[in-house]
Design a protein around this motif. Structure first.
Motif, PDB file in Angstrom:
ATOM      1  N   ASP A   1       2.451  16.971  36.776  1.00 15.79           N
ATOM      2  CA  ASP A   1       1.183  17.548  37.225  1.00 15.79           C
ATOM      3  C   ASP A   1      -0.018  16.873  36.562  1.00 15.79           C
ATOM      4  O   ASP A   1      -1.126  16.923  37.094  1.00 15.79           O
ATOM      5  CB  ASP A   1       1.154  19.050  36.921  1.00 15.79           C
ATOM      6  N   HIS A   2       0.215  16.272  35.389  1.00 25.53           N
ATOM      7  CA  HIS A   2      -0.886  15.598  34.701  1.00 25.53           C
ATOM      8  C   HIS A   2      -1.061  14.161  35.184  1.00 25.53           C
ATOM      9  O   HIS A   2      -2.167  13.611  35.092  1.00 25.53           O
ATOM     10  CB  HIS A   2      -0.640  15.599  33.188  1.00 25.53           C
ATOM     11  N   GLU A   3      -0.024  13.561  35.689  1.00 27.18           N
ATOM     12  CA  GLU A   3      -0.055  12.134  36.045  1.00 27.18           C
ATOM     13  C   GLU A   3      -1.241  11.723  36.912  1.00 27.18           C
ATOM     14  O   GLU A   3      -1.856  10.682  36.664  1.00 27.18           O
ATOM     15  CB  GLU A   3       1.257  11.739  36.729  1.00 27.18           C
ATOM     16  N   PRO A   4      -1.607  12.483  37.948  1.00 23.65           N
ATOM     17  CA  PRO A   4      -2.709  12.009  38.800  1.00 23.65           C
ATOM     18  C   PRO A   4      -4.096  12.214  38.205  1.00 23.65           C
ATOM     19  O   PRO A   4      -5.070  11.660  38.727  1.00 23.65           O
ATOM     20  CB  PRO A   4      -2.546  12.850  40.076  1.00 23.65           C
ATOM     21  N   LEU A   5      -4.212  12.984  37.120  1.00 26.31           N
ATOM     22  CA  LEU A   5      -5.542  13.375  36.642  1.00 26.31           C
ATOM     23  C   LEU A   5      -6.403  12.214  36.153  1.00 26.31           C
ATOM     24  O   LEU A   5      -7.596  12.164  36.481  1.00 26.31           O
ATOM     25  CB  LEU A   5      -5.418  14.442  35.552  1.00 26.31           C
ATOM     26  N   PRO A   6      -5.893  11.267  35.360  1.00 23.86           N
ATOM     27  CA  PRO A   6      -6.772  10.169  34.926  1.00 23.86           C
ATOM     28  C   PRO A   6      -7.382   9.398  36.094  1.00 23.86           C
ATOM     29  O   PRO A   6      -8.577   9.073  36.078  1.00 23.86           O
ATOM     30  CB  PRO A   6      -5.845   9.289  34.082  1.00 23.86           C
ATOM     31  N   GLY A   7      -6.582   9.120  37.117  1.00 19.36           N
ATOM     32  CA  GLY A   7      -7.100   8.406  38.277  1.00 19.36           C
ATOM     33  C   GLY A   7      -8.117   9.226  39.048  1.00 19.36           C
ATOM     34  O   GLY A   7      -9.152   8.705  39.496  1.00 19.36           O
ATOM     35  N   LEU A   8      -7.853  10.513  39.212  1.00 16.68           N
ATOM     36  CA  LEU A   8      -8.803  11.385  39.902  1.00 16.68           C
ATOM     37  C   LEU A   8     -10.112  11.491  39.126  1.00 16.68           C
ATOM     38  O   LEU A   8     -11.200  11.504  39.719  1.00 16.68           O
ATOM     39  CB  LEU A   8      -8.190  12.778  40.085  1.00 16.68           C
ATOM     40  N   LEU A   9     -10.014  11.550  37.802  1.00 18.65           N
ATOM     41  CA  LEU A   9     -11.223  11.627  36.977  1.00 18.65           C
ATOM     42  C   LEU A   9     -12.063  10.367  37.138  1.00 18.65           C
ATOM     43  O   LEU A   9     -13.294  10.446  37.298  1.00 18.65           O
ATOM     44  CB  LEU A   9     -10.837  11.833  35.512  1.00 18.65           C
ATOM     45  N   ARG A  10     -11.434   9.210  37.105  1.00 11.75           N
ATOM     46  CA  ARG A  10     -12.179   7.952  37.278  1.00 11.75           C
ATOM     47  C   ARG A  10     -12.880   7.916  38.635  1.00 11.75           C
ATOM     48  O   ARG A  10     -14.055   7.528  38.732  1.00 11.75           O
ATOM     49  CB  ARG A  10     -11.225   6.759  37.145  1.00 11.75           C
ATOM     50  N   ARG A  11     -12.179   8.321  39.666  1.00  7.14           N
ATOM     51  CA  ARG A  11     -12.762   8.301  41.012  1.00  7.14           C
ATOM     52  C   ARG A  11     -13.902   9.308  41.134  1.00  7.14           C
ATOM     53  O   ARG A  11     -14.926   9.022  41.775  1.00  7.14           O
ATOM     54  CB  ARG A  11     -11.679   8.586  42.048  1.00  7.14           C
ATOM     55  N   ALA A  12     -13.752  10.469  40.520  1.00  7.95           N
ATOM     56  CA  ALA A  12     -14.810  11.482  40.582  1.00  7.95           C
ATOM     57  C   ALA A  12     -16.064  10.999  39.861  1.00  7.95           C
ATOM     58  O   ALA A  12     -17.185  11.148  40.366  1.00  7.95           O
ATOM     59  CB  ALA A  12     -14.316  12.790  39.974  1.00  7.95           C
ATOM     60  N   ARG A  13     -15.883  10.405  38.696  1.00 10.57           N
ATOM     61  CA  ARG A  13     -17.039   9.906  37.948  1.00 10.57           C
ATOM     62  C   ARG A  13     -17.724   8.764  38.696  1.00 10.57           C
ATOM     63  O   ARG A  13     -18.961   8.661  38.696  1.00 10.57           O
ATOM     64  CB  ARG A  13     -16.597   9.460  36.559  1.00 10.57           C
ATOM     65  N   ALA A  14     -16.941   7.917  39.346  1.00 11.64           N
ATOM     66  CA  ALA A  14     -17.524   6.822  40.118  1.00 11.64           C
ATOM     67  C   ALA A  14     -18.312   7.357  41.312  1.00 11.64           C
ATOM     68  O   ALA A  14     -19.387   6.838  41.653  1.00 11.64           O
ATOM     69  CB  ALA A  14     -16.425   5.877  40.597  1.00 11.64           C
TER      70      ALA A  14
END
Length: 252
Positions: free
Chosen positions: A134-147
């Motif tokens: 459940d944690h695996e996608p979070l770093p990528g989602l965070l980067r995309r949200a900040r961008a």
């Protein structure tokens, strides 16, 4: 009603907690059937200090599973709908995750080394938080949200996510000062995470992957947050943690 996809063979019975039933990260909750009802979900905190520490390790991780699901949905929506209110919601999710880290890792170094770490070693010598699906996608989602937001609009989210990393590092520094992780000790750190390892992580933390109806999920989520909140009220870690959880619960 919730229908099990498969029944895991639990590898241990160290903790008296109800199994947390969750869909896979990419799957949605299912609608409740006509006449769906919920049995009470009881979570009692042990009085014995060592048992309480182990209880917190597992219950805090249940809280983390629930927060990860919240964050995944919040960040995904934020990517599609950049909005200041959604930014605050996602930032609150990271604040709640920081509370879960502090709560689950609130044991002494001695209890961690003598009790909790051996549990994980016994279960799997390479046991790792990297296996948390459940944690695996979070770093990528965070980067995309900040961008999508840009640095100014994303500032509250950036601050909360950085504070979360600090909270994680603080727990690691206190419980495993300078020591290698189990994954590194096993020699498997360079290998990609497998579905079998993801399933092992679920099994250790008493998580069953099932079709879960909305009311069942919400009832268990409320029980977990309430149990952690009551425990922190009796034996506080930091004054703001209780308020963070109360605020988080009102935003769900």
């Amino acid at each position: 009603m919730s229908a099990p996809v498969c029944l895991p063979q639990w590898g241990h019975t160290w903790v008296d907690l109800p199994v947390l039933r969750l869909p896979m990260p990419e799957e949605e909750l299912i609608p409740c059937a006509t006449g769906c009802f919920q049995l009470p979900i009881a979570i009692d905190t042990p009085e014995d200090p060592v048992e309480r520490a182990v209880h917190r390790w597992f219950l805090g991780h249940h809280g983390a599973f629930l927060v990860w699901r919240f964050l995944s949905a919040s960040l995904d929506r934020l990517i599609r709908e950049p909005d200041s209110q959604l930014v605050r919601q996602a930032a609150l999710g990271y604040d709640a995750y920081s509370v879960m880290l502090a709560y689950s890792g609130s044991c002494s170094r001695e209890v961690y080394e003598d009790v909790i770490r051996p549990m994980m070693v016994t279960f799997d010598p390479a046991f790792s938080g990297r296996w948390a699906r459940d944690h695996e996608p979070l770093p990528g989602l965070l980067r995309r949200a900040r961008a999508a937001l840009g640095p100014v609009a994303a500032a509250p989210l950036t601050s909360a996510s950085k504070a979360n990393l600090v909270a994680h590092m603080e727990v690691m520094r206190r419980l495993v000062p300078g020591g290698p992780s189990l994954l590194r000790e096993s020699g498997r750190a360079r290998m990609s995470t497998t579905d079998a390892e993801r399933a092992r992580f679920d099994e250790f933390f008493l998580v069953s992957r099932e079709n879960v109806c909305v009311s069942r999920y919400r009832a268990h989520r409320a029980a977990v947050l309430s149990a952690i909140g009551h425990d922190l009220a009796k034996q506080p870690l930091s004054p703001e943690y209780g308020e963070t959880l109360r605020t988080f619960a009102t935003r769900l």
